[in-house]
Design an enzyme around this catalytic site. Structure first.
Site, PDB file in Angstrom:
ATOM      1  N   THR A 291       0.823  -1.238  -0.094  1.00  0.00           N
ATOM      2  CA  THR A 291      -0.069  -0.039  -0.135  1.00  0.00           C
ATOM      3  C   THR A 291       0.831   1.241  -0.036  1.00  0.00           C
ATOM      4  O   THR A 291       2.113   1.035   0.502  1.00  0.00           O
ATOM      5  CB  THR A 291      -0.829   0.000   1.098  1.00  0.00           C
TER       6      THR A 291
ATOM      7  N   GLU B 204      -5.434  -3.413  -1.650  1.00  0.00           N
ATOM      8  CA  GLU B 204      -5.832  -4.610  -0.983  1.00  0.00           C
ATOM      9  C   GLU B 204      -6.920  -5.244  -1.908  1.00  0.00           C
ATOM     10  O   GLU B 204      -7.294  -6.505  -1.716  1.00  0.00           O
ATOM     11  CB  GLU B 204      -6.632  -4.380   0.208  1.00  0.00           C
TER      12      GLU B 204
ATOM     13  N   LYS C 100     -14.908  15.989  11.710  1.00  0.00           N
ATOM     14  CA  LYS C 100     -15.660  15.949  12.825  1.00  0.00           C
ATOM     15  C   LYS C 100     -16.047  17.442  13.565  1.00  0.00           C
ATOM     16  O   LYS C 100     -14.978  17.899  14.291  1.00  0.00           O
ATOM     17  CB  LYS C 100     -15.192  14.875  13.958  1.00  0.00           C
TER      18      LYS C 100
ATOM     19  N   TRP D 165     -20.469  14.981  11.055  1.00  0.00           N
ATOM     20  CA  TRP D 165     -19.414  14.696  10.193  1.00  0.00           C
ATOM     21  C   TRP D 165     -19.430  15.671   8.935  1.00  0.00           C
ATOM     22  O   TRP D 165     -20.641  15.874   8.271  1.00  0.00           O
ATOM     23  CB  TRP D 165     -19.460  13.182   9.741  1.00  0.00           C
TER      24      TRP D 165
HETATM   25  P1  ADP Z   1      -3.237   4.595  -0.725  1.00  0.00           P
HETATM   26  O1  ADP Z   1      -4.040   4.125   0.355  1.00  0.00           O
HETATM   27  O2  ADP Z   1      -1.810   4.565  -0.362  1.00  0.00           O
HETATM   28  O3  ADP Z   1      -4.084   5.815  -1.437  1.00  0.00           O
HETATM   29  P2  ADP Z   1      -4.968   2.981  -2.280  1.00  0.00           P
HETATM   30  O4  ADP Z   1      -4.581   3.094  -3.954  1.00  0.00           O
HETATM   31  O5  ADP Z   1      -4.642   1.388  -2.075  1.00  0.00           O
HETATM   32  O6  ADP Z   1      -3.303   3.594  -1.745  1.00  0.00           O
HETATM   33  O7  ADP Z   1      -5.838   3.402  -1.818  1.00  0.00           O
HETATM   34  C1  ADP Z   1      -7.074   3.071  -1.645  1.00  0.00           C
HETATM   35  C2  ADP Z   1      -8.175   4.384  -1.193  1.00  0.00           C
HETATM   36  O8  ADP Z   1      -8.225   5.229  -2.306  1.00  0.00           O
HETATM   37  C3  ADP Z   1      -9.433   3.726  -0.966  1.00  0.00           C
HETATM   38  O9  ADP Z   1      -9.504   3.202   0.244  1.00  0.00           O
HETATM   39  C4  ADP Z   1     -10.196   5.314  -1.066  1.00  0.00           C
HETATM   40  O10 ADP Z   1      -9.999   6.090  -0.078  1.00  0.00           O
HETATM   41  C5  ADP Z   1      -9.484   5.649  -2.280  1.00  0.00           C
HETATM   42  N1  ADP Z   1     -10.128   5.699  -3.374  1.00  0.00           N
HETATM   43  C6  ADP Z   1      -9.699   4.823  -4.571  1.00  0.00           C
HETATM   44  N2  ADP Z   1     -10.545   4.961  -5.416  1.00  0.00           N
HETATM   45  C7  ADP Z   1     -11.450   5.925  -5.296  1.00  0.00           C
HETATM   46  C8  ADP Z   1     -12.766   6.504  -5.827  1.00  0.00           C
HETATM   47  N3  ADP Z   1     -13.004   6.252  -7.219  1.00  0.00           N
HETATM   48  N4  ADP Z   1     -13.478   7.565  -5.180  1.00  0.00           N
HETATM   49  C9  ADP Z   1     -12.932   8.107  -3.874  1.00  0.00           C
HETATM   50  N5  ADP Z   1     -11.954   7.285  -3.302  1.00  0.00           N
HETATM   51  C10 ADP Z   1     -11.259   6.527  -3.872  1.00  0.00           C
END
Ligand code: ADP
Length: 544
Positions: A181, A327, A436, A441
């Site tokens: 990640t 993940e 918050k 929220w």
């Molecule tokens: P990192 O956690 O380092 O950014 P990831 O690419 O695994 O790496 O991130 C996943 C996260 O990115 C998701 O949990 C979400 O919060 C955000 N995310 C991914 N796609 C979208 C989307 N289409 N819209 C909003 N948030 C998104």
């Protein structure tokens, strides 16, 4: 009684063999550092994969051994994507944009044995080589440089090998790839993909209602190959027989548009910040590019503002919005409209298309609150949980993170969302980005998207700043389009048509640039740090 069907293992060999048999002349096109393009066909690529797989085994690669890569997006990287797992090992693309100490930590944690590195990234490697213990390091002449002293040449390795190589039998549940990640919300954790999960994920990406990738497509894959395997596309494209275009070390928005036009791209995939840049380029030169037909633009990784979806549509770039995570391989939901929505008014359609969409086949979702499952009523927020055959069941060697999985085995995403009765997920925030205020929220994503619809605003990130009375209050960090000027009061007024007074940011600070994560998302943790001591000019504006 058990089914009487063949138990064929789902491995990456099936993808490669199909591409080379049925689509031997379909190309992978890579942008070189000097701006020229290099081309290789799937037929030739498959031969080089066999050479590399054999060479890796001869170098001592044993079952489950990790082959790290420090490479940009180009065809040699695709070779490693197939060769390491098909030799029985695991390909582990390192995130070259991380701090050298972090790269060294990740590589050590993953116990990488070998490294394949682009010549242009040798200086990056030199910054952490003392902290790693690779047994062999091979250098790819991506820019045509000489192999540095003390390293071995990737091309010599291949030249001394042979394509006469049978892939060993592999269990479909064996590990094939590993991505960490990107550490936006904490220390990087390793996700280990299996052959089976990668094959099933690729099949899902090909489905018409998902990305609909087919042999008639030319796919531009802009997500770095260290970011969730460039969203799986280096596997999905050969599975479908689609032409794959890789952007090398990256290029300007204008160069991207040039290459999209010249190569006849039909689907281009990347995070919103890339498309904000592309939109800027299109605004400056609206007649600059003519695409051969409609282009699908897959956006994920962060939420694209609705205004971006609308504007790109105007230029013939039709956005498909998807959600996923490292993940989740990453594809988990896609925001395509259902047939029953065809007659809806445009505004309602755009509203729905800017949600993250509903689960792709084989993926299940639920929304959890402390008191139990939240209803899918488009209003009740909860934490999104997910499960399916390409969702991680645990991290690599990280027992401290076991609580990311529920006792009944669902993955807790950390994303706060609502789901509407049609099943469309709307991500409100990462739980860590949620603001918050006074027990309520506020969704930073909603505010950002609304702000980016203002004609003077190019980019906006909204963060929480500490507040004695309300616990936290929103602060908007705004980048204006070139030559534009706008007063905070006007932005406040602009937001007030959609948001209650208590939801409107206490302040608007203007900056030249919003810091990015290593994969191009807004880096809100840095902004929070930077503006921690920011104080609202007037306290009264918060009172309802
Ligand atoms: P990192 O956690 O380092 O950014 P990831 O690419 O695994 O790496 O991130 C996943 C996260 O990115 C998701 O949990 C979400 O919060 C955000 N995310 C991914 N796609 C979208 C989307 N289409 N819209 C909003 N948030 C998104």
């Amino acid at each position: 009684m058990r089914g009487l069907m063949m138990d064929e293992p789902l491995t990456l060999a099936a993808i490669l063999e199909r591409a080379s048999r049925y689509f031997p002349h379909i190309e992978i096109v890579s942008l070189r550092p000097d701006g020229t393009l290099s081309r290789i066909e799937y037929g030739a690529l498959a031969k080089r994969v066999r050479r590399l797989a054999r060479a890796l085994q001869e170098a001592g690669l044993a079952r489950g051994d990790r082959v790290a890569t420090l490479m940009w997006n180009h065809s040699a990287h695709v070779e490693t994507y197939f060769a390491a797992p098909l030799a029985g090992g695991i390909v582990h693309p390192l995130n070259l944009r991380l701090h050298p100490d972090e790269i060294a930590y990740i590589s050590g944690h993953a116990e990488d044995r070998f490294l394949i590195v682009d010549d242009v990234l040798w200086p990056v490697y030199e910054r952490f080589r003392d902290k790693t213990r690779f047994e062999r390091v091979w250098v790819v002449p991506f820019s045509g440089m000489r192999t540095p002293p003390g390293a071995e040449s990737y091309e010599t390795l291949l030249a001394h090998s042979s394509e006469d190589f049978e892939f060993p039998e592999i269990d479909e549940n064996d590990a094939a790839g590993m991505c960490f990640t990107s550490g936006t919300t904490g220390r990087s954790k390793g996700v280990v993909y299996s052959h089976r999960s990668l094959v099933l994920h690729s099949m899902a990406e090909c489905m018409t209602d998902c990305l609909g990738i087919s042999q008639s497509d030319t796919v531009l894959s802009l997500a770095p190959m260290f970011h969730v395997n460039s969203w799986g596309l280096p596997y999905t494209c050969p599975m479908a027989g689609a032409k794959l275009l890789l952007p090398g070390c990256g290029c300007s928005a204008e160069d991207l548009l040039d290459v999209m036009e010249e190569e006849g791209v039909t689907i281009a995939c990347g995070v919103p910040t890339i498309w904000l840049g592309v939109l800027d380029a299109l605004h400056k030169n609206p007649d600059g590019w003519k695409f051969r037909g409609p282009v699908r633009v897959l956006i994920g990784g962060a939420a694209p503002p609705q205004s971006l979806i609308r504007e790109l549509d105007r230029f013939g770039l039709r956005v498909i919005h998807a959600w996923g995570m490292t993940e989740t391989s990453p594809l988990a939901t896609v925001g395509r409209l259902k047939e029953s929505m065809r007659e809806w008014k445009d505004d309602r359609k755009y509203e729905t298309r800017s949600k993250q969409g509903y689960a792709v086949p084989l993926i299940r979702l639920r929304l959890m609150r402390p008191e139990g499952e939240a209803p899918w009523d488009d209003a009740t927020p909860g934490e999104l949980e997910v499960r399916g055959p390409w969702i991680a069941a645990s991290y690599y060697n990280a027992p401290e993170a076991a609580n990311r999985w529920s006792p009944d085995g669902w993955f807790r995403t950390g994303d706060i969302a609502t789901i509407d009765p049609e099943g469309y997920v709307k991500i409100l925030d990462r739980s860590k980005d949620m603001i918050k205020s006074g027990g309520e929220w506020i969704s930073s994503v909603d505010l950002e998207n609304a702000l980016m619809a203002h004609p003077a605003v190019r980019e906006a990130a909204v963060i929480a700043i500490p507040d004695e009375k309300w616990q936290e209050r929103p602060l908007a960090v705004v980048v204006l389009r070139d030559g534009e000027h706008v007063e905070p009061a006007e932005l406040e007024k602009f937001l007030s048509t959609r948001f209650a007074k208590w939801q409107i940011p206490d302040g608007f600070v203007f900056t030249k640039e919003i810091p990015r994560t290593s994969v191009g998302k807004f880096l809100k943790s840095q902004l929070r740090e930077q503006y921690r001591d920011w104080h609202a000019p007037s306290e009264s504006s918060k009172e309802e």
